[in-house]
Design a protein around this motif. Structure first.
Motif, PDB file in Angstrom:
ATOM      1  N   TYR A 126      41.976  40.411  28.088  1.00  0.00           N
ATOM      2  CA  TYR A 126      43.170  40.300  27.254  1.00  0.00           C
ATOM      3  C   TYR A 126      43.010  39.300  26.110  1.00  0.00           C
ATOM      4  CZ  TYR A 126      45.396  43.159  30.782  1.00  0.00           C
ATOM      5  OH  TYR A 126      45.723  44.204  31.635  1.00  0.00           O
ATOM      6  N   GLY A 127      41.770  38.887  25.832  1.00  0.00           N
ATOM      7  CA  GLY A 127      41.513  38.059  24.655  1.00  0.00           C
ATOM      8  C   GLY A 127      42.098  36.665  24.731  1.00  0.00           C
ATOM      9  N   LEU A 128      42.130  36.087  25.923  1.00  0.00           N
ATOM     10  CA  LEU A 128      42.665  34.737  26.089  1.00  0.00           C
ATOM     11  C   LEU A 128      41.544  33.713  25.972  1.00  0.00           C
ATOM     12  CD1 LEU A 128      44.983  35.615  29.099  1.00  0.00           C
ATOM     13  CD2 LEU A 128      45.718  35.130  26.754  1.00  0.00           C
ATOM     14  N   PRO A 129      41.840  32.503  25.534  1.00  0.00           N
ATOM     15  CA  PRO A 129      40.802  31.485  25.339  1.00  0.00           C
ATOM     16  C   PRO A 129      40.124  31.091  26.650  1.00  0.00           C
ATOM     17  CG  PRO A 129      42.832  30.861  24.222  1.00  0.00           C
ATOM     18  CD  PRO A 129      43.169  32.032  25.090  1.00  0.00           C
ATOM     19  N   ILE A 130      38.849  30.714  26.517  1.00  0.00           N
ATOM     20  CA  ILE A 130      38.074  30.245  27.673  1.00  0.00           C
ATOM     21  C   ILE A 130      37.478  28.884  27.301  1.00  0.00           C
ATOM     22  CG2 ILE A 130      36.210  30.760  29.298  1.00  0.00           C
ATOM     23  CD1 ILE A 130      36.538  33.713  28.599  1.00  0.00           C
TER      24      ILE A 130
ATOM     25  N   ASP B  39      39.939  34.664  36.836  1.00  0.00           N
ATOM     26  CA  ASP B  39      40.597  34.229  35.594  1.00  0.00           C
ATOM     27  C   ASP B  39      39.733  34.566  34.379  1.00  0.00           C
ATOM     28  OD1 ASP B  39      42.666  33.214  37.087  1.00  0.00           O
ATOM     29  OD2 ASP B  39      42.008  31.128  36.975  1.00  0.00           O
ATOM     30  N   PHE B  40      38.416  34.411  34.536  1.00  0.00           N
ATOM     31  CA  PHE B  40      37.494  34.711  33.435  1.00  0.00           C
ATOM     32  C   PHE B  40      37.599  36.188  33.056  1.00  0.00           C
ATOM     33  CE2 PHE B  40      33.461  36.062  31.666  1.00  0.00           C
ATOM     34  CZ  PHE B  40      33.105  35.032  30.795  1.00  0.00           C
ATOM     35  N   ASP B  41      37.538  37.066  34.047  1.00  0.00           N
ATOM     36  CA  ASP B  41      37.612  38.505  33.775  1.00  0.00           C
ATOM     37  C   ASP B  41      38.931  38.860  33.097  1.00  0.00           C
ATOM     38  OD1 ASP B  41      35.150  38.792  34.995  1.00  0.00           O
ATOM     39  OD2 ASP B  41      35.978  39.403  36.933  1.00  0.00           O
ATOM     40  N   PHE B  42      40.012  38.240  33.575  1.00  0.00           N
ATOM     41  CA  PHE B  42      41.329  38.523  33.005  1.00  0.00           C
ATOM     42  C   PHE B  42      41.393  38.038  31.548  1.00  0.00           C
ATOM     43  CE2 PHE B  42      45.905  37.742  32.363  1.00  0.00           C
ATOM     44  CZ  PHE B  42      46.429  38.950  32.810  1.00  0.00           C
ATOM     45  N   ALA B  43      40.873  36.831  31.295  1.00  0.00           N
ATOM     46  CA  ALA B  43      40.895  36.291  29.932  1.00  0.00           C
ATOM     47  C   ALA B  43      40.066  37.150  28.987  1.00  0.00           C
ATOM     48  CB  ALA B  43      40.373  34.850  29.950  1.00  0.00           C
ATOM     49  N   ARG B  44      38.905  37.597  29.438  1.00  0.00           N
ATOM     50  CA  ARG B  44      38.059  38.455  28.608  1.00  0.00           C
ATOM     51  C   ARG B  44      38.783  39.758  28.252  1.00  0.00           C
ATOM     52  NH1 ARG B  44      35.121  35.530  26.377  1.00  0.00           N
ATOM     53  NH2 ARG B  44      32.894  35.209  26.714  1.00  0.00           N
TER      54      ARG B  44
ATOM     55  N   ASP C 178      35.728  42.298  42.336  1.00  0.00           N
ATOM     56  CA  ASP C 178      35.152  43.393  41.549  1.00  0.00           C
ATOM     57  C   ASP C 178      36.206  44.343  40.987  1.00  0.00           C
ATOM     58  OD1 ASP C 178      32.629  42.408  42.101  1.00  0.00           O
ATOM     59  OD2 ASP C 178      32.390  43.645  43.905  1.00  0.00           O
ATOM     60  N   ARG C 179      37.443  44.189  41.403  1.00  0.00           N
ATOM     61  CA  ARG C 179      38.481  45.122  40.965  1.00  0.00           C
ATOM     62  C   ARG C 179      38.979  44.749  39.563  1.00  0.00           C
ATOM     63  NH1 ARG C 179      44.024  45.414  41.042  1.00  0.00           N
ATOM     64  NH2 ARG C 179      44.885  47.495  41.301  1.00  0.00           N
ATOM     65  N   GLU C 180      39.201  45.758  38.733  1.00  0.00           N
ATOM     66  CA  GLU C 180      39.725  45.504  37.394  1.00  0.00           C
ATOM     67  C   GLU C 180      41.123  44.897  37.482  1.00  0.00           C
ATOM     68  OE1 GLU C 180      40.664  47.782  33.133  1.00  0.00           O
ATOM     69  OE2 GLU C 180      39.941  48.926  34.888  1.00  0.00           O
ATOM     70  N   LYS C 181      41.342  43.850  36.705  1.00  0.00           N
ATOM     71  CA  LYS C 181      42.631  43.173  36.706  1.00  0.00           C
ATOM     72  C   LYS C 181      43.574  43.826  35.695  1.00  0.00           C
ATOM     73  CE  LYS C 181      40.091  40.119  38.933  1.00  0.00           C
ATOM     74  NZ  LYS C 181      38.819  40.603  39.503  1.00  0.00           N
TER      75      LYS C 181
ATOM     76  N   ILE D 282      52.529  32.709  29.496  1.00  0.00           N
ATOM     77  CA  ILE D 282      52.795  33.155  30.866  1.00  0.00           C
ATOM     78  C   ILE D 282      52.535  34.648  30.951  1.00  0.00           C
ATOM     79  CG2 ILE D 282      54.483  33.299  32.733  1.00  0.00           C
ATOM     80  CD1 ILE D 282      56.019  31.031  31.393  1.00  0.00           C
ATOM     81  N   TRP D 283      51.626  35.018  31.839  1.00  0.00           N
ATOM     82  CA  TRP D 283      51.297  36.414  32.072  1.00  0.00           C
ATOM     83  C   TRP D 283      51.682  36.798  33.497  1.00  0.00           C
ATOM     84  CZ3 TRP D 283      48.370  40.131  29.129  1.00  0.00           C
ATOM     85  CH2 TRP D 283      48.107  39.733  27.811  1.00  0.00           C
ATOM     86  N   VAL D 284      51.834  38.096  33.685  1.00  0.00           N
ATOM     87  CA  VAL D 284      52.001  38.657  35.032  1.00  0.00           C
ATOM     88  C   VAL D 284      50.741  39.462  35.323  1.00  0.00           C
ATOM     89  CG1 VAL D 284      53.369  40.153  36.524  1.00  0.00           C
ATOM     90  CG2 VAL D 284      54.497  38.787  34.760  1.00  0.00           C
ATOM     91  N   ALA D 285      50.119  39.201  36.488  1.00  0.00           N
ATOM     92  CA  ALA D 285      48.843  39.872  36.800  1.00  0.00           C
ATOM     93  C   ALA D 285      48.816  40.303  38.250  1.00  0.00           C
ATOM     94  CB  ALA D 285      47.671  38.943  36.495  1.00  0.00           C
ATOM     95  N   ASP D 286      48.152  41.430  38.511  1.00  0.00           N
ATOM     96  CA  ASP D 286      48.139  41.990  39.858  1.00  0.00           C
ATOM     97  C   ASP D 286      47.131  41.327  40.795  1.00  0.00           C
ATOM     98  OD1 ASP D 286      45.847  42.981  38.720  1.00  0.00           O
ATOM     99  OD2 ASP D 286      46.277  45.091  39.109  1.00  0.00           O
ATOM    100  N   TYR D 287      46.316  40.402  40.291  1.00  0.00           N
ATOM    101  CA  TYR D 287      45.362  39.750  41.189  1.00  0.00           C
ATOM    102  C   TYR D 287      45.919  38.475  41.821  1.00  0.00           C
ATOM    103  CZ  TYR D 287      44.029  36.383  37.453  1.00  0.00           C
ATOM    104  OH  TYR D 287      44.016  35.396  36.484  1.00  0.00           O
TER     105      TYR D 287
END
Length: 864
Positions: A371-375, A364-369, A316-319, A339-344
């Protein structure tokens, strides 16, 4: 009902708990009654409670733990076992150091004072410990051998030093092993740990990961929840390592460098739309160094250091993430992925790099949404509209979806090249096919990973076992020679001024054992769990000054038959102890694989309102508050009777008072039974000598004999199962039966031998629970010599427990209308007739359609 109605002028002696308990505690100590016999002709029984940390006097949680173990040990001795029942103290640790600073004293002085206080309380509680085997982990005679085993592990390749990110507790000012970060906080003080890069010492517990997992199946005497916790912590995952190629800065041209990920879902490889690195990653720092992305990366890294690992992984935490400006090339389809760097993402999962599959993973879905990454959808069930559209599509056609969240990653592959149409999911045909494809081309390999990480044992505090290593600028890290052990802690540090081992030159200045040049002693001390990981082995041979313990002694006593302690130790202490035992086995020091055969995790003692007891809340109930007014036996009985051993319970003063009333009642009944026996036959008829002839008993005496066997069998069975509350209930029932007997039967008409037998067995069955009471009655009322604990446990006959009559419920159309007493061997026909007669008035004008007989329980008459 008054117990004295038939007793003429006999006066029962008063029950004086304080005088009786003081008397027998001194006698037991003077006679060394609880010293281990070491009789190889007897079967052994090793009963052990987890030893305490000496932070002060004992609390009610200790009292419950030790009372359970003491009851087990005492009863085992009466059952003919050679019993080992030792005690000691887990005496190193940060609390002693902090207390020494607070009170302007030395940690050793504070610790030894607390141990003396705790020992006095243990003796006041009447625990049957062999104090000759007392172990204190802060004694040089003990921690010398911890250093000795460290060096043996070092020689075996199980010890190494490495610089790596560690959990740093800012409050305790020391590092924490992964297992010591509980729900994102320091297991001791509750602070949120920070990540720091430090040079630390590790034990290679991961070398034993598979065996630690497999051998859980051998532990049939352990609670399933404890084994489940260990399985989850070891965390075996079958999957694949997959090599992605790092692209040049143009994002397309491959380099010679590979970035490897671990995944349990190789079948989702076509769905990778990005790769993620954690902020702690050295590779991430390298990729952004000197680029426009570096400031954002450094900001993310600093922010992440303030968040616990548990919180970072929360769904539930914002990525939060930053792009590195670089790409990898997907080995399965040649497509680039940023290549991204993410806190999750955490550094210690898998290889430290994670492939992002947003269609099948919610984080991964929340992160992609965000930052506009493809799903790209790559797996779905046949009833999904996407399946019909994409079932024959080999290359990516749909690179985004209008979903609200990730789909369950089960179903059939779509848009997945030659694998399209295969069934996907964990351990699926698609996983196997994809891994085989990668292996044939040298792009990946099937592998197993564990969540378990090597045991970080370095601590940057004073009050602990020094790591026996020396660093020489010429020779590197050099072991302290065995003949120089122990490396002793200095006792004159000014802790109040913040002086540490690292600042105390007389400790760290030394010479290299190899080259003789000036060198520096390692100033880290070992995690205190290293001390508690083998203390149960030292108890087997505590005075050995040539080895930690002899193989013969350990093989005699190990494994521990009954181990008692809190569920909070399910991962830390128990996992480390299992590891240490297996290492000792492989070093040829012992022959056992597992340290503890049966594990009982006792429940917590809470206050009257159900709150956990703590000094800060002011709701702690000290044992002395019960021992003072009632005596130790009352405290012991109440603790064991209030609830089953493994259950929590709320402290109940009324239950304590009730326990004391029962003790006094049982005291009185034993005296009345023995007064009713002929004085000249007292010694001869105790313990069921031939003077007691059950075949000649009749009436009330025969019924008392039956109940003695009935409740004796129940008590014995419940003792064997560790169900002390129901074992006590069985004795209470027997005391009630004896009370009825002495009230209903005149003294002259009682069977003297039976009275002595019942009195003896009541005393014997309660002896493990309330030992002072039992010892006093054994001598004063029963006229015996020696100790009740040298008596054999009474034997009872299940056949003699059977009643001549049984009570049967009689139902009419399912409702109980009567109860009848019939002979135990009554025939079915006779029982039916008796039942019909008992409810004849209920059957007037009705026709009996059916009679259902449940033998020994009921008769149900169906009539209309």
């Amino acid at each position: 009902m008054c117990d004295s109605t038939q007793q003429n002028d006999f006066e029962v002696p008063a029950y004086d708990a304080q005088a009786i308990e003081t008397k027998w505690q001194k006698t037991w100590e003077d006679e060394e009654l609880y010293k281990t016999d070491e009789d190889p002709s007897k079967p052994k029984k090793y009963v052990l409670e987890m030893f305490p940390y000496p932070s002060g006097d004992l609390h009610m949680g200790h009292a419950r733990n030790y009372t359970i173990g003491d009851a087990m040990a005492r009863q085992a001795r009466m059952r003919g076992y050679d019993v080992l029942h030792p005690m000691g103290f887990d005496a190193f640790g940060l609390p002693a150091e902090n207390a020494a600073i607070k009170h302007n004293t030395q940690a050793a002085k504070w610790t030894y004072k607390n141990m003396d206080t705790a020992i006095a309380t243990m003796k006041r509680m009447g625990f049957s410990y062999d104090y000759d085997r007392l172990v204190r982990t802060c004694d040089p005679e003990y921690y010398k051998w911890g250093q000795w085993m460290f060096l043996k592990m070092y020689e075996k390749g199980l010890v190494y030093r490495a610089t790596s990110p560690v959990n740093w507790c800012p409050s305790c000012k020391t590092v924490l092993a992964n297992e010591q970060v509980v729900e994102g906080r320091c297991w001791r003080c509750g602070s949120i740990p920070e990540k720091r890069n430090l040079s630390q010492w590790y034990l290679k517990i991961t070398d034993y990961a598979q065996e630690l997992l497999d051998d859980l199946d051998k532990l049939t005497g352990w609670p399933e929840r404890v084994k489940a916790m260990q399985r989850n912590w070891i965390g075996r995952s079958e999957g694949a390592e997959i090599d992605f190629t790092l692209a040049d800065k143009d994002g397309v041209t491959p380099t010679d460098r590979k970035i490897t990920v671990f995944t349990t879902r190789a079948d989702t490889l076509f769905g990778v739309s990005f790769m993620v690195l954690p902020p702690e990653s050295e590779l991430a720092a390298e990729l952004v160094a000197g680029t426009e992305y570096e400031p954002a990366f450094l900001e993310l890294k600093a922010a992440t250091e303030k968040v616990s690992s548990v919180d970072r992984q929360g769904s539930d935490r914002e990525k939060h993430g930053v792009f590195t400006g670089r790409y990898v090339i997907n080995p399965i389809n040649g497509r680039p992925a940023p290549i991204w760097v993410a806190d999750y993402v955490l550094l210690d999962y898998g290889t430290g790099a994670v492939m992002g599959v947003p269609s099948g993973d919610q984080r991964d879905f929340d992160f992609a949404r965000k930052y506009g990454l493809p799903i790209p959808p790559i797996i779905c069930e046949k009833d999904d509209p996407l399946y019909d559209r994409l079932k024959d599509v080999r290359d990516l056609e749909v690179t985004d979806v209008d979903w609200d969240g990730a789909m369950a990653a089960e179903g059939y592959l779509v848009q997945s090249g030659q694998f399209t149409g295969l069934r996907g999911g964990k351990h699926s045909e698609a996983v196997d096919a994809m891994i085989s494809y990668l292996e044939e081309r040298g792009l990946g390999r099937k592998t197993v990973q564990f969540r378990l990480r090597d045991w970080l044992i370095s601590r940057q505090r004073y009050w602990g076992n020094p790591i026996p290593m020396i660093h020489c600028d010429c020779c590197g890290d050099v072991p302290v020679p065995y003949e120089d052990l122990p490396v002793r802690l200095p006792e004159n540090l000014d802790l109040g001024a913040g002086e540490t081992l690292a600042e105390y030159a007389p400790f760290y200045e030394t010479t290299c054992p190899k080259c003789g040049r000036p060198a520096k002693r390692i100033t880290d001390t070992m995690d205190t769990f290293t001390c508690s990981s083998w203390y149960y082995l030292r108890y087997c041979d505590p005075h050995n000054d040539e080895l930690p313990f002899s193989k013969e002694a350990v093989n005699r006593w190990m494994p521990v038959d009954n181990y008692i302690g809190g569920i909070e130790h399910a991962i830390l202490h128990l996992l480390y102890s299992r590891f240490w035992t297996k290492v000792c086995r492989d070093l040829g020091m012992i022959d056992v694989d597992e340290p503890f055969t049966n594990l009982l995790c006792q429940g917590m003692v809470k206050d009257e309102n159900g709150d956990t007891m703590s000094k800060s809340k002011g709701n702690v109930v000290p044992p002395s508050s019960v021992i003072g007014p009632y005596g130790a036996d009352t405290m012991r009985l109440a603790i064991l009777f209030i609830a089953p051993s493994e259950k929590d319970f709320n402290w109940d003063p009324e239950a304590v008072a009730g326990a004391n009333r029962f003790i006094k009642r049982a005291w009185r009944i034993v005296w009345l039974l023995t007064e009713g026996a002929a004085a000249g036959t007292a010694a001869g008829t105790a313990a069921g000598s031939p003077a007691l002839d059950p075949s000649k008993l009749s009436g009330a005496s025969k019924e008392l004999w039956r109940q003695l066997n009935e409740h004796g069998v129940k008590c014995t069975e419940d003792f064997d199962r560790g169900q002390f509350n129901t074992a006590i209930s069985a004795v209470m029932e027997l005391v009630n039966a004896a009370s009825k007997y002495v009230n209903d039967v005149p003294v002259a008409e009682r069977d003297a031998a039976l009275c002595m037998r019942v009195a003896h067995d009541v005393v014997a069955m309660l002896a493990p629970i309330i030992p002072h009471w039992a010892e006093e009655l054994f001598h004063a009322a029963l006229g015996r010599e020696g100790s009740v604990y040298n008596e054999p446990w009474p034997e009872f006959d299940p056949e003699q427990a059977k009643s001549d009559e049984i009570q049967i419920a009689v139902q009419v159309k399912g409702k109980v209308r009567a109860r009848i007493d019939v002979a135990a061997d009554v025939s079915k026909e006779e029982l039916e007739e008796a039942a019909k007669a008992a409810v004849a008035d209920q059957l007037v004008g009705k026709t009996i359609k059916k009679v259902i007989v449940v033998p020994g329980r009921l008769v149900n008459i169906v009539a209309i």
